[in-house]
Write an enzyme that holds these catalytic residues in place. Structure first.
Site, mmCIF file in Angstrom:
data_model
loop_
_atom_site.group_PDB
_atom_site.id
_atom_site.type_symbol
_atom_site.label_atom_id
_atom_site.label_comp_id
_atom_site.label_asym_id
_atom_site.label_seq_id
_atom_site.Cartn_x
_atom_site.Cartn_y
_atom_site.Cartn_z
ATOM 1 N N ALA A 1 20.107 45.603 19.890
ATOM 2 C CA ALA A 1 20.350 46.312 18.621
ATOM 3 C C ALA A 1 20.637 47.782 18.905
ATOM 4 C CB ALA A 1 19.131 46.179 17.708
ATOM 5 N N ILE B 1 22.744 51.559 17.211
ATOM 6 C CA ILE B 1 23.609 52.262 16.253
ATOM 7 C C ILE B 1 23.988 53.616 16.841
ATOM 8 C CG2 ILE B 1 22.627 51.213 14.171
ATOM 9 C CD1 ILE B 1 21.062 53.912 13.770
ATOM 10 N N THR B 2 25.051 54.194 16.299
ATOM 11 C CA THR B 2 25.384 55.598 16.602
ATOM 12 C C THR B 2 25.372 56.368 15.286
ATOM 13 O OG1 THR B 2 27.734 55.050 16.397
ATOM 14 C CG2 THR B 2 26.828 55.131 18.636
ATOM 15 N N GLN C 1 26.713 63.288 20.956
ATOM 16 C CA GLN C 1 25.765 62.164 21.023
ATOM 17 C C GLN C 1 24.440 62.543 21.697
ATOM 18 O OE1 GLN C 1 27.718 58.694 22.765
ATOM 19 N NE2 GLN C 1 28.215 57.975 20.718
ATOM 20 N N TYR D 1 22.091 59.664 20.742
ATOM 21 C CA TYR D 1 22.391 58.373 21.382
ATOM 22 C C TYR D 1 22.182 58.460 22.900
ATOM 23 C CZ TYR D 1 25.233 54.121 22.261
ATOM 24 O OH TYR D 1 25.684 52.886 22.655
HETATM 25 P P1 NAP Z 1 27.683 46.225 17.067
HETATM 26 O O1 NAP Z 1 28.727 45.177 16.950
HETATM 27 O O2 NAP Z 1 27.606 47.264 16.000
HETATM 28 O O3 NAP Z 1 26.268 45.505 17.268
HETATM 29 C C1 NAP Z 1 25.051 46.143 17.080
HETATM 30 C C2 NAP Z 1 24.172 45.218 16.288
HETATM 31 O O4 NAP Z 1 22.871 45.814 16.099
HETATM 32 C C3 NAP Z 1 24.763 44.963 14.895
HETATM 33 O O5 NAP Z 1 24.737 43.582 14.603
HETATM 34 C C4 NAP Z 1 23.824 45.743 14.011
HETATM 35 O O6 NAP Z 1 23.727 45.243 12.694
HETATM 36 C C5 NAP Z 1 22.514 45.574 14.763
HETATM 37 N N1 NAP Z 1 21.498 46.496 14.243
HETATM 38 C C6 NAP Z 1 21.669 47.773 13.822
HETATM 39 N N2 NAP Z 1 20.517 48.235 13.360
HETATM 40 C C7 NAP Z 1 19.600 47.240 13.468
HETATM 41 C C8 NAP Z 1 18.238 47.111 13.100
HETATM 42 N N3 NAP Z 1 17.559 48.125 12.550
HETATM 43 N N4 NAP Z 1 17.614 45.936 13.349
HETATM 44 C C9 NAP Z 1 18.282 44.899 13.904
HETATM 45 N N5 NAP Z 1 19.578 44.960 14.258
HETATM 46 C C10 NAP Z 1 20.227 46.126 14.029
HETATM 47 O O7 NAP Z 1 27.875 47.034 18.409
HETATM 48 P P2 NAP Z 1 27.965 46.528 19.919
HETATM 49 O O8 NAP Z 1 29.049 47.307 20.516
HETATM 50 O O9 NAP Z 1 27.974 45.061 20.022
HETATM 51 O O10 NAP Z 1 26.592 47.111 20.482
HETATM 52 C C11 NAP Z 1 25.569 46.315 21.101
HETATM 53 C C12 NAP Z 1 24.746 47.214 22.014
HETATM 54 O O11 NAP Z 1 25.594 47.698 23.062
HETATM 55 C C13 NAP Z 1 24.191 48.460 21.315
HETATM 56 O O12 NAP Z 1 22.881 48.712 21.775
HETATM 57 C C14 NAP Z 1 25.128 49.556 21.754
HETATM 58 O O13 NAP Z 1 24.497 50.822 21.725
HETATM 59 C C15 NAP Z 1 25.481 49.101 23.147
HETATM 60 N N6 NAP Z 1 26.729 49.664 23.678
HETATM 61 C C16 NAP Z 1 27.926 49.390 23.084
HETATM 62 C C17 NAP Z 1 29.086 49.936 23.648
HETATM 63 C C18 NAP Z 1 30.449 49.681 23.083
HETATM 64 O O14 NAP Z 1 31.411 50.273 23.599
HETATM 65 N N7 NAP Z 1 30.628 48.844 22.105
HETATM 66 C C19 NAP Z 1 29.001 50.755 24.762
HETATM 67 C C20 NAP Z 1 27.768 51.023 25.312
HETATM 68 C C21 NAP Z 1 26.635 50.458 24.761
HETATM 69 P P3 NAP Z 1 24.662 45.910 11.556
HETATM 70 O O15 NAP Z 1 26.070 45.614 11.964
HETATM 71 O O16 NAP Z 1 24.230 45.233 10.298
HETATM 72 O O17 NAP Z 1 24.378 47.385 11.575
#
Ligand code: NAP
Length: 248
Positions: free
Chosen positions: A90, A92-93, A151, A154
């Site tokens: 889980a 967010i940014t 950030q 973050y």
């Molecule tokens: P994502 O599609 O936005 O997935 C994040 C998930 O976390 C969403 O389903 C979101 O739900 C959920 N979430 C947010 N707040 C929450 C809460 N309070 N309780 C439970 N779930 C919650 O983004 P992603 O890219 O797949 O990110 C997954 C992980 O990878 C994150 O930790 C992110 O920081 C990390 N990351 C991503 C990237 C990238 O480039 N995409 C790079 C580095 C790290 P909602 O959609 O309802 O908010």
């Protein structure tokens, strides 16, 4: 994976990286529970469709609510048995330069990305130790290694995950529990969809592999660290960034 079918809990499990992680863990033979905010009906249906044919169920969980997490884990234990594998995905940014960042933006990001890791590990690590087996993977970020403009919240949360990972890895290693982090670079998900096209092109120009990452690239690394045979791999950070940040 050999032997008993392990139970995996993936937070942020319906998000971009989360759902692909669920799919790949299930394909590897685990019984998977995706934990996420409830979302609307359309999102639920979309997730159910994406998981068709895989042993992936859904539990509503807000990772910023420790009592709710405890209740959800009790329900999972009752329906599936104890959780053997925890993926803290889980995230967010809430970007802003420090000068303009509100206390709320700071608190929200630290709460979802870092405090939740404490909450979930506290609820699950002890049982894993008692049973002599566990795999914990924390999804951090390249921005926790390098910092990123706008950030501070973050980057602090994601860097904090590394410290947490290394410390807990030492505490539970003798009990058959591994704790590792995976640090994605720029991955095509909802989180990066909002980045302006010109910024995306600038980032892409810095990625040696010449492409943005896919959720499947990250999930593959998570599944690797969750494998039964990965017991000698702990306290590690596995970058999945296409060479964007190369270090050792
Ligand atoms: P994502 O599609 O936005 O997935 C994040 C998930 O976390 C969403 O389903 C979101 O739900 C959920 N979430 C947010 N707040 C929450 C809460 N309070 N309780 C439970 N779930 C919650 O983004 P992603 O890219 O797949 O990110 C997954 C992980 O990878 C994150 O930790 C992110 O920081 C990390 N990351 C991503 C990237 C990238 O480039 N995409 C790079 C580095 C790290 P909602 O959609 O309802 O908010």
């Amino acid at each position: 994976m050999a032997g008993k079918r392990r139970v995996a809990l993936v937070t942020g499990g319906t998000g971009g990286i989360g759902r692909e992680t669920c799919r790949q863990l299930a394909a590897a033979g685990l019984r998977v529970v995706a934990a996420d905010l409830p979302g609307d009906d359309a999102r639920q249906q979309d997730f159910a469709l994406a998981m068709q044919g895989h042993d992936v169920s859904f539990v509503a969980m807000d990772v910023t609510d420790p009592a709710g997490c405890e209740r959800a884990i009790a329900a999972i234990s009752a329906s599936h048995g104890p959780v053997d594998v925890l993926v803290n995905g889980a995230g967010i940014t809430r970007d802003a330069v420090l000068r303009k960042m509100s206390r709320d933006q700071w608190d929200q990001v630290l709460s979802v990305n870092l405090d939740s890791v404490f909450t979930l590990c506290k609820l699950l690590a002890e049982g894993m130790c008692e049973r002599g087996y566990g795999r914990i993977v924390n999804i951090s970020s390249v921005n926790g290694q390098t910092g990123q403009f706008g950030q501070t919240n973050y980057a602090a949360a994601k860097a904090g995950m590394h410290g947490f990972t290394m410390a807990l890895a030492r505490e539970v290693a003798r009990k058959g529990v591994t704790v590792n982090s995976v640090s994605p670079g720029y991955i095509r998900t909802a989180m990066t969809a909002a980045i302006p096209e010109d910024v995306k092109q600038q980032v892409l120009a810095m990625v040696p592999t010449g492409r943005i990452g896919e959720a499947a690239d990250v999930a593959r690394a998570v599944v690797f660290l969750c494998h039964e045979d990965a017991g000698y791999l702990t306290g590690v950070n596995l970058p999945v960034n296409g060479g964007l940040f190369i270090s050792f």
